[in-house]
Write an enzyme that holds these catalytic residues in place. Structure first.
Site, PDB file in Angstrom:
ATOM      1  N   TYR A  55      51.334  69.287  24.658  1.00 55.29           N
ATOM      2  CA  TYR A  55      50.476  69.020  25.809  1.00 55.29           C
ATOM      3  C   TYR A  55      49.520  67.866  25.496  1.00 55.29           C
ATOM      4  CZ  TYR A  55      51.975  73.647  27.498  1.00 55.29           C
ATOM      5  OH  TYR A  55      52.707  74.740  27.911  1.00 55.29           O
ATOM      6  N   HIS A 122      58.654  76.620  21.527  1.00 56.82           N
ATOM      7  CA  HIS A 122      58.514  76.156  22.907  1.00 56.82           C
ATOM      8  C   HIS A 122      59.869  75.958  23.592  1.00 56.82           C
ATOM      9  CE1 HIS A 122      55.478  73.613  25.450  1.00 56.82           C
ATOM     10  NE2 HIS A 122      56.171  74.438  26.195  1.00 56.82           N
ATOM     11  N   SER A 201      53.536  78.940  35.278  1.00 53.22           N
ATOM     12  CA  SER A 201      53.674  78.410  36.652  1.00 53.22           C
ATOM     13  C   SER A 201      53.767  79.545  37.667  1.00 53.22           C
ATOM     14  CB  SER A 201      54.888  77.487  36.759  1.00 53.22           C
ATOM     15  OG  SER A 201      54.712  76.334  35.972  1.00 53.22           O
ATOM     16  N   PRO A 202      52.835  80.505  37.622  1.00 45.86           N
ATOM     17  CA  PRO A 202      52.939  81.682  38.487  1.00 45.86           C
ATOM     18  C   PRO A 202      52.627  81.416  39.958  1.00 45.86           C
ATOM     19  CG  PRO A 202      50.893  81.754  37.261  1.00 45.86           C
ATOM     20  CD  PRO A 202      51.672  80.597  36.710  1.00 45.86           C
ATOM     21  N   GLY A 204      53.878  78.580  41.430  1.00 42.12           N
ATOM     22  CA  GLY A 204      54.846  77.575  41.830  1.00 42.12           C
ATOM     23  C   GLY A 204      54.381  76.151  41.642  1.00 42.12           C
ATOM     24  N   ARG A 205      53.785  75.861  40.465  1.00 36.74           N
ATOM     25  CA  ARG A 205      53.258  74.529  40.153  1.00 36.74           C
ATOM     26  C   ARG A 205      52.305  74.042  41.242  1.00 36.74           C
ATOM     27  NH1 ARG A 205      55.732  72.946  35.578  1.00 36.74           N
ATOM     28  NH2 ARG A 205      57.752  73.880  35.087  1.00 36.74           N
ATOM     29  N   GLY A 211      48.991  73.473  47.275  1.00 36.54           N
ATOM     30  CA  GLY A 211      48.939  72.109  46.771  1.00 36.54           C
ATOM     31  C   GLY A 211      50.321  71.513  46.589  1.00 36.54           C
TER      32      GLY A 211
END
Length: 330
Positions: A55, A122, A201-202, A204-205, A211
């Site tokens: 990241y 990862h 991503s709970p 949905g991004r 958004g």
């Protein structure tokens, strides 16, 4: 906030995914805003923070270490290896034992700590047997550098192979009302083996929180630009899906983001979602989802509506890097 188990640790039922504070969705926030998100999350009851070497190629781990380091005994720290070189500064899937061990040392320095509570592979480097990569992680447990092992984006058979090498504490994969791949086999495997499921991503991004509805506004570097669900006919269809979710949220007296998180929490007490945000107010909104209860009818309606999503999770070249079971049409 209510508590849940992540492997051997007791954590908040909702964790904080830290990725967006450093990359993925356009320009990261200022240092001041990032600090407000991280410290505000701690004040809101979050005790599970998730970062990774990849990241921002070190930026995120450094940020988490500098901001949360003074509070290290108050939370469970998760990080990840496997998508950088041994220095943690160049991107590329590498699950070789020597790379895993070298990156862990880099991450410990960045995070300003002597141990990482939960350390994930990862991505599975398919050139390396999963047993070898997990064996390296087991060596890190033995050395006291990490306390528990996790895997990210692997299938049920791979999870079983890994677990036979060393107990796996958590499996992290995308899971939300519009991403249901874990329901094919991964959730069942986790429950069979006693592995906690961590849902990234709970919301949905961001799409299911309201958004990302206008791709023309995506900044350079926003990974959603290449994601099929945010393009063309799929986007038009998914906007109708969002309107259904917004109606369910109004009916349940919560926000759409809270609806998604509450749905996940009610799917099982062995599921821990880790929403991310660059907005302190959204962080507080997400934390409050732990107190939302949805009716059986709304749960069923979300289940049904979410299955109408159009578009795959990733473009094909990225889909090849994950080992998860795929939904029809992906």
């Amino acid at each position: 906030m209510q508590k849940r188990r992540v492997g051997p640790f007791e954590t908040s039922a909702i964790g904080l995914g830290c990725m967006s504070l450093s990359h993925a969705y356009g320009s990261p926030p200022s240092r001041d805003v990032a600090e407000r998100v991280l410290l505000g999350a701690l004040d809101a009851g979050h005790t599970f923070f998730d970062t990774a070497a990849v990241y921002g190629l070190g930026h995120n781990e450094t940020l988490v270490g500098e901001v949360l380091g003074p509070h290290r005994d108050k939370f469970v720290l998760a990080s990840k290896c496997g998508i950088t070189d041994a220095t943690g500064t160049q991107r590329g899937i590498d699950g070789r034992p020597e790379t895993i061990k070298a990156v862990c040392d880099v991450s410990l320095r960045r995070l300003k700590t002597d141990r990482i509570d939960l350390y994930y592979l990862h991505r599975w480097d398919k050139r390396v047997p999963i047993e070898d990569s997990v064996g390296a992680l087991a060596d890190l447990v033995q050395a006291g550098k990490i306390r528990a092992i996790g895997l990210s984006e692997v299938s049920a058979p791979t999870l079983r192979r890994a677990h036979a090498t060393h107990p796996i504490a958590a499996l992290q994969t995308e899971y939300s009302p519009w991403t249901r791949n874990p329901e094919i086999a991964a959730l069942d495997a986790c429950r069979e083996l006693g592995v906690t499921f961590v849902a990234f991503s709970p919301v949905g991004r961001g799409f299911l929180a309201g958004g990302g509805h206008d791709p023309a506004k995506f900044e350079d570097g926003d990974i959603r630009k290449a994601m099929p669900r945010f393009q063309g006919e799929a986007l038009a269809s998914n906007l109708r899906l969002y309107e259904a979710f917004a109606a369910f949220a109004r009916h349940s007296s919560c926000t759409p983001a809270q609806l998604c998180l509450a749905w996940l929490l009610q799917k099982g007490d062995d599921i821990v979602p880790i929403p991310g945000t660059t907005n302190p107010d959204h962080m507080a909104e997400n934390a409050a989802a732990a107190s939302v209860t949805l009716s059986d009818d709304v749960m069923a309606r979300i289940d049904a509506a979410g299955r109408t999503v159009m578009g795959s999770r990733y473009p094909e070249h990225l889909q090849a890097s994950v080992d998860t079971e795929r939904m029809p049409g992906e």
